[in-house]
Design a protein around this motif. Structure first.
Motif, PDB file in Angstrom:
ATOM      1  N   LEU A  25      22.093  31.768  78.065  1.00 54.27           N
ATOM      2  CA  LEU A  25      22.958  32.744  78.726  1.00 54.27           C
ATOM      3  C   LEU A  25      22.247  33.427  79.885  1.00 54.27           C
ATOM      4  O   LEU A  25      22.834  33.634  80.955  1.00 54.27           O
ATOM      5  N   VAL A  26      20.980  33.769  79.685  1.00 56.35           N
ATOM      6  CA  VAL A  26      20.225  34.455  80.738  1.00 56.35           C
ATOM      7  C   VAL A  26      20.054  33.546  81.951  1.00 56.35           C
ATOM      8  O   VAL A  26      20.302  33.949  83.097  1.00 56.35           O
ATOM      9  N   VAL A  27      19.634  32.305  81.710  1.00 55.49           N
ATOM     10  CA  VAL A  27      19.410  31.378  82.820  1.00 55.49           C
ATOM     11  C   VAL A  27      20.733  31.030  83.504  1.00 55.49           C
ATOM     12  O   VAL A  27      20.834  31.044  84.737  1.00 55.49           O
ATOM     13  N   GLY A  28      21.761  30.719  82.712  1.00 55.76           N
ATOM     14  CA  GLY A  28      23.059  30.402  83.292  1.00 55.76           C
ATOM     15  C   GLY A  28      23.645  31.573  84.054  1.00 55.76           C
ATOM     16  O   GLY A  28      24.215  31.405  85.144  1.00 55.76           O
ATOM     17  N   GLY A  29      23.504  32.780  83.503  1.00 50.07           N
ATOM     18  CA  GLY A  29      24.002  33.968  84.190  1.00 50.07           C
ATOM     19  C   GLY A  29      23.272  34.221  85.490  1.00 50.07           C
ATOM     20  O   GLY A  29      23.882  34.609  86.499  1.00 50.07           O
ATOM     21  N   ALA A  30      21.950  33.999  85.491  1.00 43.67           N
ATOM     22  CA  ALA A  30      21.171  34.197  86.716  1.00 43.67           C
ATOM     23  C   ALA A  30      21.612  33.225  87.807  1.00 43.67           C
ATOM     24  O   ALA A  30      21.726  33.601  88.986  1.00 43.67           O
ATOM     25  N   VAL A  31      21.876  31.980  87.425  1.00 39.16           N
ATOM     26  CA  VAL A  31      22.339  30.991  88.405  1.00 39.16           C
ATOM     27  C   VAL A  31      23.714  31.370  88.940  1.00 39.16           C
ATOM     28  O   VAL A  31      23.984  31.257  90.146  1.00 39.16           O
ATOM     29  N   ALA A  32      24.602  31.843  88.061  1.00 37.17           N
ATOM     30  CA  ALA A  32      25.938  32.251  88.503  1.00 37.17           C
ATOM     31  C   ALA A  32      25.859  33.419  89.481  1.00 37.17           C
ATOM     32  O   ALA A  32      26.558  33.438  90.505  1.00 37.17           O
ATOM     33  N   VAL A  33      25.005  34.396  89.190  1.00 33.62           N
ATOM     34  CA  VAL A  33      24.851  35.550  90.083  1.00 33.62           C
ATOM     35  C   VAL A  33      24.278  35.112  91.425  1.00 33.62           C
ATOM     36  O   VAL A  33      24.744  35.543  92.495  1.00 33.62           O
ATOM     37  N   LEU A  34      23.266  34.250  91.392  1.00 33.02           N
ATOM     38  CA  LEU A  34      22.661  33.770  92.629  1.00 33.02           C
ATOM     39  C   LEU A  34      23.675  32.992  93.470  1.00 33.02           C
ATOM     40  O   LEU A  34      23.762  33.181  94.696  1.00 33.02           O
ATOM     41  N   ALA A  35      24.454  32.128  92.805  1.00 31.64           N
ATOM     42  CA  ALA A  35      25.467  31.358  93.531  1.00 31.64           C
ATOM     43  C   ALA A  35      26.520  32.281  94.140  1.00 31.64           C
ATOM     44  O   ALA A  35      26.975  32.065  95.272  1.00 31.64           O
TER      45      ALA A  35
END
Length: 239
Positions: A25-35
């Motif tokens: 969740l942390v890694v996926g959320g970070a990628v979503a925020v960056l995108a």
């Protein structure tokens, strides 16, 4: 010879499952925020460039499908294999180089094509308000893709509770027969017929189809041997 008795008692343990979910969740959320931070500030003219990128990505995607590298990997025994509902010992197989290229190319095509279509929306009216929402959806989808890769780091896993291919899981009692698939992969004939039958492996897996088939048949004939938790070697194809 392994026993073919059912393994209903084989239940994955939950120790370590929630930390993996949290990490995903942390890694996926970070990628979503960056995108989202990259996509949302883009102007309409900047979004237009994605249409050209979509053509390039599509050509690259078609080209990579012809790549058939040698697959010399082996199934590896792991004491902790992350499944959908728990952690248990078993065999795992990673993506091949071709599998990673295919994954990246697929994500690139879908992302650039979707953003390119969004760029065609009119600038005025309600469409202008819908554009950032749709771009946000694209960012979330990228995050979900990364979440799944972190959540299930092994492309194929064989455990006492069943066979997992990515997010899809098949109980051993549901697999009636296996065979090599023309064009690559191992075809699973399920007890409850499914059309088309599921196919696991193929060029996207570092393990050859013959090795994967031998290991699947080995575990299918006695899956409880994996529940013991002691390291064993995966079967090799005859000849």
């Amino acid at each position: 010879m392994f026993s073919s008795e059912p393994v209903a008692a084989a239940r994955p343990g939950r120790d370590g499952l929630w930390p993996r979910r949290l990490l995903s969740l942390v890694v996926g959320g970070a990628v979503a925020v960056l995108a989202a931070r990259v996509l949302l500030p883009l102007t309409a003219s900047q979004l237009d460039a994605f249409r050209d990128l979509a053509w390039v990505a599509a050509v690259a995607h078609l080209g990579q499908q012809r790549w058939r590298p040698r697959r010399t990997g082996r199934l590896v025994w792991r004491a902790r294999v992350f499944g959908r509902h728990g952690v248990e010992p078993g065999f795992v197989a990673r993506r091949s180089a071709a599998g990673w290229v295919e994954l990246i190319a697929t994500v690139a095509v879908t992302t650039t094509l979707t953003v390119g279509v969004i760029s065609l929306l009119p600038d005025g009216g309600s469409w202008a308000a819908a554009r950032p929402v749709l771009l946000g959806v694209v960012a979330v989808r990228l995050g979900v893709c990364v979440y799944r890769e972190v959540r299930f780091p092994d492309r194929v896993a064989l455990t006492a509770s069943g066979l997992r291919d990515g997010r899809h899981r098949y109980a051993w009692s549901d697999i009636a027969a296996t065979s090599l698939q023309d064009g690559g992969g191992v075809r699973l004939r399920l007890a409850v017929r499914q059309i088309p039958p599921p196919v696991v492996g193929g060029r996207g897996l570092a393990v050859s189809d013959e090795r994967l088939l031998a290991a699947i048949d080995q575990v299918r004939s006695g899956p409880q041997v994996l529940a013991v938790g002691l390291p064993i070697s995966a079967a090799e194809p005859a000849g």
